[in-house]
Every structure is written in C-alpha cells, then in structure tokens.
Design an enzyme around this catalytic site. Structure first.
Site, PDB file in Angstrom:
ATOM      1  N   CYS A   1      -0.890  11.462  -6.114  1.00 53.11           N
ATOM      2  CA  CYS A   1      -1.928  11.589  -5.101  1.00 53.11           C
ATOM      3  C   CYS A   1      -2.145  13.066  -4.786  1.00 53.11           C
ATOM      4  O   CYS A   1      -1.183  13.776  -4.483  1.00 53.11           O
ATOM      5  CB  CYS A   1      -1.528  10.845  -3.825  1.00 53.11           C
ATOM      6  SG  CYS A   1      -1.782   9.083  -3.925  1.00 53.11           S
TER       7      CYS A   1
ATOM      8  N   LYS B   1       0.843  -1.196   0.000  1.00 49.84           N
ATOM      9  CA  LYS B   1       0.000   0.000   0.000  1.00 49.84           C
ATOM     10  C   LYS B   1       0.873   1.238   0.000  1.00 49.84           C
ATOM     11  O   LYS B   1       1.881   1.295   0.709  1.00 49.84           O
ATOM     12  CB  LYS B   1      -0.878   0.001   1.258  1.00 49.84           C
ATOM     13  CG  LYS B   1      -1.820   1.186   1.390  1.00 49.84           C
ATOM     14  CD  LYS B   1      -3.046   0.992   0.540  1.00 49.84           C
ATOM     15  CE  LYS B   1      -4.079   2.084   0.790  1.00 49.84           C
ATOM     16  NZ  LYS B   1      -3.655   3.421   0.348  1.00 49.84           N
TER      17      LYS B   1
END
Length: 313
Positions: free
Chosen positions: A131, A44
């Site tokens: 992001c 992740k």
C-alpha cells in the site's frame, strides 16, 4: 473429484477467498463471506486506528476491471481483532480466519503484530507491504532494503503464521531480489499481486478522470492485470523455498482464470474486482466452473496439476 486444499496445516473445502479490501469492511460483510461458498476469507487491511480513506469517488468499475484509490478506509485494528477472536471462539481452529494489517509505518505494523502475538488469535496474519501509504515514498515492498529491515524486526517479535502481500514486479532482477529476502525468513506464504499501481481511466463524455484522489491515478484490478498476476505467481513459485506457499490474486473472473493461477503454482486464490461486481455468489459459480474444467481434463484433485505449467520445448 475434490477441490480440498491443504494450506498451513489446515484443510479448506476449496482454494477461493476474497481479496482484502473487497466485501470485508464490516462484520456484516465478513459474516456473508463466512456463510458463502468461499473456502476461506480475510479481513479488511487495517491500521491501528480507524481511517475514513480517500474522498469519493475512489473506486470505479470499468469494462476490463476496476480502478481505485481507496486510501485504506477501515474500522481500526481492534474492530477486526474482536471479530476474529469471536469467530475463532465459535468455529475453533478448524477453519482459521485470515487477518490483514497494513500499517502506515513500519512502527505501526510492528505494534499491530505485537498485539496479535499477545492475543489469543490463532489464525493466519497477512502483512500488506503493497500500500502506497507514505507520501513521497514508494510502496514498502518496492524498497528492498526497507523490506529486509522490517522483516528482520517482525520475526523478532512475531511467531504465529504470517503471509506477505506484495505489489506486482515487472523485472526478473526484482523477482530475484525479493525472493532472496523472503527466503531468509519463516514466512508462511506470499500473496501476489496487489493492484497494478497508477493507472488512469478517463470518461471521454466529461473529459475527466473517473476517480477523485491523486488526480485520477489509481490501482488497476481485474482482467487487465491477470497476465501480470500469473507472471508474479509463477516467478515466486519457482524462486521461493517450497515451504513458502503462494496465494494468487489478480484477474480471477471465472474457473479458467482460477485454473491458470493454480497451474502457475498458487495454493489459494483471492478474488477482488469480480467479487465487487458480482457479490459472494461468485464463489459458488467459480467453484463449479473449476470443477468442470478439472473433470474435462481428468484431474481428480488440484494437487495433480498445481504448479505444473509447462514451458515450450
């Protein structure tokens, strides 16, 4: 026939991986990936400290894919590095793990990279520049000057294999600009693409958006984005120096989609939305479907067709 893929001097049984963010939050999920038919897997995307992420509902499956605004929930850098080191100790360097980081600032990214550099980790690191973490600022990879500045600093402190995860670009000028920046550095690979930002999906029964954060705006994944993903894979494959490999991500639901990404020039393939829907069994299914397509076309290996997309004459 062989799906064996050589990537950064390592040999993988097939080119399939999870996309960071899907089925990789916990060590249990990571172990399931390790035991699946995937050729490789990635952790992740993490921040230095644990993050709860955005309020739920923040992920929603829709008929042609998914929409999400997760807010980078993760268990923190040390949690994933500890897992990576334990995995490496058990499996050696024969089957390297991919380790994803996505700091909330350039300083945080550099801090994590320094920690990886100083550690015994010998796998492959992926720096997620796609992001939208800083309020009022675009995703870092949409700021070409800031990206160039960060990469210059990164390679002053980091010498291990490093890939860069990018958002989608939609203009030839942007492909050219980003490729010019990336070609200046010893980058191992580019991962294209992350989700297509700021879509909106509506539940007409309740007349509301289907996710809570950002008034329902979120990143699109799945079938919706495959043409954009293929275009980005192809654009960077034809612009980057040959030693920078491509990981193709976006809209891979079956063997046909995987074949198209490889034809555009991808070396490895990451699956997100469909993995979320189907679970780790998807890797076995897509492997068989890709093998069937290759057999039908008479290809014995991926290298026989990788990157060989033809333009119309």
């Amino acid at each position: 026939m062989s799906l064996t893929t050589t990537f950064l001097n390592h040999s993988f049984e097939n080119p399939l991986m999870n996309a960071s963010g899907v089925h990789c939050m916990t060590t249990t999920e990571l172990d399931e990936l390790a035991q699946s038919s995937a050729g490789a897997f990635i952790t992740k995307s993490c921040t230095i400290n644990e993050r709860a992420g955005n309020p739920e509902p923040r992920y929603y499956d829709v008929p042609l894919g998914s929409i999400n605004s997760m807010g980078l929930p993760n268990l923190g850098f040390s949690y994933y590095l500890d897992y990576a080191l334990a995995y490496q100790k058990e499996h050696g360097e024969e089957q390297p793990l991919f380790f994803s980081i996505a700091g909330m600032s350039a300083e945080e990214n550099l801090e994590m990279l320094k920690l990886i550099e100083e550690s015994d980790y010998q796998g492959i690191t992926e720096l997620n520049l796609s992001c939208p973490n800083v309020p009022g600022k675009p995703q870092l990879a949409y700021d070409f000057e800031a990206t160039a500045t960060l990469l210059k600093e990164v390679f002053q402190v980091f010498s291990k294999p490093l890939g860069i995860k990018l958002p989608p670009y939609f203009d030839f000028a942007h492909f050219d600009q980003m490729a010019e920046i990336l070609n200046q550095y010893p980058i191992a690979y580019v991962n294209s693409i992350n989700s297509v930002g700021n879509g909106l999906y509506i539940d007409t029964d309740t007349e509301t958006a289907v996710i809570k954060p950002k008034d329902g705006f979120g990143g699109l994944g799945g079938e919706y984005i495959k043409p954009t993903a293929l275009a980005n894979v192809r654009a960077f494959y034809t612009r980057l120096k040959p030693e920078i490999k491509i990981i193709g991500t976006g809209g891979i639901r079956n063997g046909q989609d995987a074949f198209e990404h490889l034809l555009c020039g991808a070396s490895m393939l990451q699956i997100g939305t469909e993995l979320h829907k189907e679970g780790v069994a998807i890797f076995d299914r897509i492997t068989k479907e890709l093998e069937a397509i290759m057999a039908d076309k008479g290809y014995r290996s991926i290298d026989e067709f990788r990157g060989k997309l033809r333009s119309m004459s």
